[in-house]
Design a protein around this motif. Structure first.
Motif, PDB file in Angstrom:
ATOM      1  N   ASN A 170       0.843  -1.240  -0.189  1.00  0.00           N
ATOM      2  CA  ASN A 170       0.071   0.005  -0.019  1.00  0.00           C
ATOM      3  C   ASN A 170       0.844   1.340  -0.014  1.00  0.00           C
ATOM      4  O   ASN A 170       0.540   2.307  -0.543  1.00  0.00           O
ATOM      5  CB  ASN A 170      -0.832  -0.034   1.294  1.00  0.00           C
ATOM      6  CG  ASN A 170      -2.203  -0.903   0.836  1.00  0.00           C
ATOM      7  OD1 ASN A 170      -2.509  -1.175  -0.291  1.00  0.00           O
ATOM      8  ND2 ASN A 170      -2.720  -1.409   1.886  1.00  0.00           N
ATOM      9  N   GLN A 171       1.993   1.030   0.729  1.00  0.00           N
ATOM     10  CA  GLN A 171       2.856   2.243   0.570  1.00  0.00           C
ATOM     11  C   GLN A 171       3.557   2.602  -0.894  1.00  0.00           C
ATOM     12  O   GLN A 171       3.280   3.735  -1.186  1.00  0.00           O
ATOM     13  CB  GLN A 171       4.239   2.010   1.497  1.00  0.00           C
ATOM     14  CG  GLN A 171       5.103   3.259   1.317  1.00  0.00           C
ATOM     15  CD  GLN A 171       6.329   2.956   2.287  1.00  0.00           C
ATOM     16  OE1 GLN A 171       6.404   2.295   3.042  1.00  0.00           O
ATOM     17  NE2 GLN A 171       7.481   3.699   1.679  1.00  0.00           N
ATOM     18  N   VAL A 172       3.704   1.710  -1.554  1.00  0.00           N
ATOM     19  CA  VAL A 172       4.372   1.970  -2.748  1.00  0.00           C
ATOM     20  C   VAL A 172       3.225   2.171  -3.684  1.00  0.00           C
ATOM     21  O   VAL A 172       3.340   2.935  -5.037  1.00  0.00           O
ATOM     22  CB  VAL A 172       5.124   0.637  -3.309  1.00  0.00           C
ATOM     23  CG1 VAL A 172       4.262  -0.589  -3.873  1.00  0.00           C
ATOM     24  CG2 VAL A 172       6.006   0.846  -4.545  1.00  0.00           C
ATOM     25  N   LEU A 198       8.748   4.462 -10.896  1.00  0.00           N
ATOM     26  CA  LEU A 198       8.275   5.044  -9.716  1.00  0.00           C
ATOM     27  C   LEU A 198       8.350   6.378  -9.750  1.00  0.00           C
ATOM     28  O   LEU A 198       7.238   7.066  -8.957  1.00  0.00           O
ATOM     29  CB  LEU A 198       9.146   4.569  -8.506  1.00  0.00           C
ATOM     30  CG  LEU A 198       9.123   3.183  -7.930  1.00  0.00           C
ATOM     31  CD1 LEU A 198      10.183   2.868  -7.041  1.00  0.00           C
ATOM     32  CD2 LEU A 198       7.917   2.642  -7.702  1.00  0.00           C
ATOM     33  N   ASN A 199       9.212   7.094 -10.505  1.00  0.00           N
ATOM     34  CA  ASN A 199       9.192   8.469 -10.687  1.00  0.00           C
ATOM     35  C   ASN A 199       8.040   9.095 -11.475  1.00  0.00           C
ATOM     36  O   ASN A 199       7.520  10.232 -11.398  1.00  0.00           O
ATOM     37  CB  ASN A 199      10.294   9.337 -11.217  1.00  0.00           C
ATOM     38  CG  ASN A 199      11.246   9.511 -10.030  1.00  0.00           C
ATOM     39  OD1 ASN A 199      11.052  10.056  -9.217  1.00  0.00           O
ATOM     40  ND2 ASN A 199      12.723   9.063 -10.268  1.00  0.00           N
ATOM     41  N   THR A 200       7.409   8.193 -12.167  1.00  0.00           N
ATOM     42  CA  THR A 200       6.486   8.410 -13.237  1.00  0.00           C
ATOM     43  C   THR A 200       4.981   7.847 -13.069  1.00  0.00           C
ATOM     44  O   THR A 200       4.079   8.664 -13.739  1.00  0.00           O
ATOM     45  CB  THR A 200       6.976   8.394 -14.809  1.00  0.00           C
ATOM     46  OG1 THR A 200       7.116   6.987 -14.865  1.00  0.00           O
ATOM     47  CG2 THR A 200       8.127   9.157 -14.904  1.00  0.00           C
ATOM     48  N   VAL A 201       4.912   6.764 -12.571  1.00  0.00           N
ATOM     49  CA  VAL A 201       3.786   6.153 -12.283  1.00  0.00           C
ATOM     50  C   VAL A 201       2.650   6.729 -11.521  1.00  0.00           C
ATOM     51  O   VAL A 201       3.032   7.494 -10.504  1.00  0.00           O
ATOM     52  CB  VAL A 201       3.819   4.927 -11.629  1.00  0.00           C
ATOM     53  CG1 VAL A 201       4.261   4.891 -10.442  1.00  0.00           C
ATOM     54  CG2 VAL A 201       2.635   3.761 -11.871  1.00  0.00           C
ATOM     55  N   SER A 243       8.167   7.344  -2.622  1.00  0.00           N
ATOM     56  CA  SER A 243       8.895   7.046  -1.097  1.00  0.00           C
ATOM     57  C   SER A 243       9.678   5.831  -1.207  1.00  0.00           C
ATOM     58  O   SER A 243      10.387   5.684  -0.252  1.00  0.00           O
ATOM     59  CB  SER A 243       7.765   7.072  -0.192  1.00  0.00           C
ATOM     60  OG  SER A 243       6.888   5.616  -0.240  1.00  0.00           O
ATOM     61  N   PHE A 244       9.398   5.037  -2.206  1.00  0.00           N
ATOM     62  CA  PHE A 244      10.258   3.805  -2.290  1.00  0.00           C
ATOM     63  C   PHE A 244      11.387   3.751  -2.876  1.00  0.00           C
ATOM     64  O   PHE A 244      12.168   2.907  -2.772  1.00  0.00           O
ATOM     65  CB  PHE A 244       9.074   2.602  -3.060  1.00  0.00           C
ATOM     66  CG  PHE A 244       8.870   1.426  -2.295  1.00  0.00           C
ATOM     67  CD1 PHE A 244       8.039   1.669  -0.949  1.00  0.00           C
ATOM     68  CD2 PHE A 244       9.298   0.231  -2.605  1.00  0.00           C
ATOM     69  CE1 PHE A 244       7.651   0.372  -0.333  1.00  0.00           C
ATOM     70  CE2 PHE A 244       9.062  -0.856  -1.857  1.00  0.00           C
ATOM     71  CZ  PHE A 244       8.183  -0.811  -0.937  1.00  0.00           C
TER      72      PHE A 244
END
Length: 204
Positions: free
Chosen positions: A31-33, A96-99, A39-40
């Motif tokens: 849930n964090q990611v 992760l930077n764009t999703v 943040s990951f």
């Protein structure tokens, strides 16, 4: 006597569906990611650093008295592995930077039971597969009163290492495990863990 038997059965049922601390930790990390992908990134960078340090760590063997060898130590290196891993980590960080962040998943008792049964099977056969006991296909397992649309299987001593392996999704194109984790239509999750084996079941 009948009342006592009913009480015992209820307690057993509750115990069988109670998440362990490791399983709850995996749900929290998923849930964090999903809700805050960026943040990951520090965790992904640390994962790469740990892998690089391990692969380049000298492996020293202490021999009993009376035994001699030409070399007492051997350095384990694999440049090709490190280069590939760096590229895969870069791909994940870019992702992760764009999703687009998506909503957190709610835990599902039915999905938990399904994931727990499968992970116990994986532990017993000591390998990863989506097929269940007696060759039962994943689609058949998913039809037992559960709306289950996706499944990830992994190994890892901790929840974070298992999840990072699924997010990197080495050698897979498309990144099916990563897609499952970020699929917006999924609203529920069940996570089963036995030793180093993990099963994530997703549904709605």
């Amino acid at each position: 006597m009948k009342n006592i038997l009913i009480l015992i059965i209820t307690i057993i049922s509750i115990t069988a569906t109670a998440q362990t601390a490791k399983e709850a930790d995996m749900v929290k990390l998923v849930n964090q990611v999903r809700t805050n992908p960026k943040s990951f990134i520090p965790l992904v960078e640390k994962y790469l650093k740990d892998k690089e340090e391990f692969i380049n760590k000298p492996f020293i063997v202490d021999l009993p008295d009376g035994f001699t060898v030409t070399k007492r130590s051997k350095t384990i290196t694999n440049d090709e592995y490190i280069i590939t891993l760096r590229n895969e980590v870069k791909d994940l960080i870019d992702y992760l930077n764009t999703v687009k962040p998506v909503k957190a998943l709610a835990t599902s008792e039915k999905l938990y039971r399904t994931s727990k049964m499968q992970v116990e099977y994986l532990k017993s056969i000591k390998k990863l597969t989506h097929d269940g006991p007696n060759g039962e296909s994943a689609s058949k397992r998913f039809s037992h009163g559960v709306i289950l649309c996706g499944e990830n299987c992994a190994t890892g001593q901790t929840a974070i290492y298992a999840l990072l392996a699924l997010l990197i999704d080495s050698g897979n194109n498309p990144k099916g495990h990563r897609i499952n984790i970020f699929l917006e239509k999924f609203t529920k999750i069940g996570v089963g863990n036995e030793n180093e084996y993990w099963v994530q079941d997703f549904g709605y």
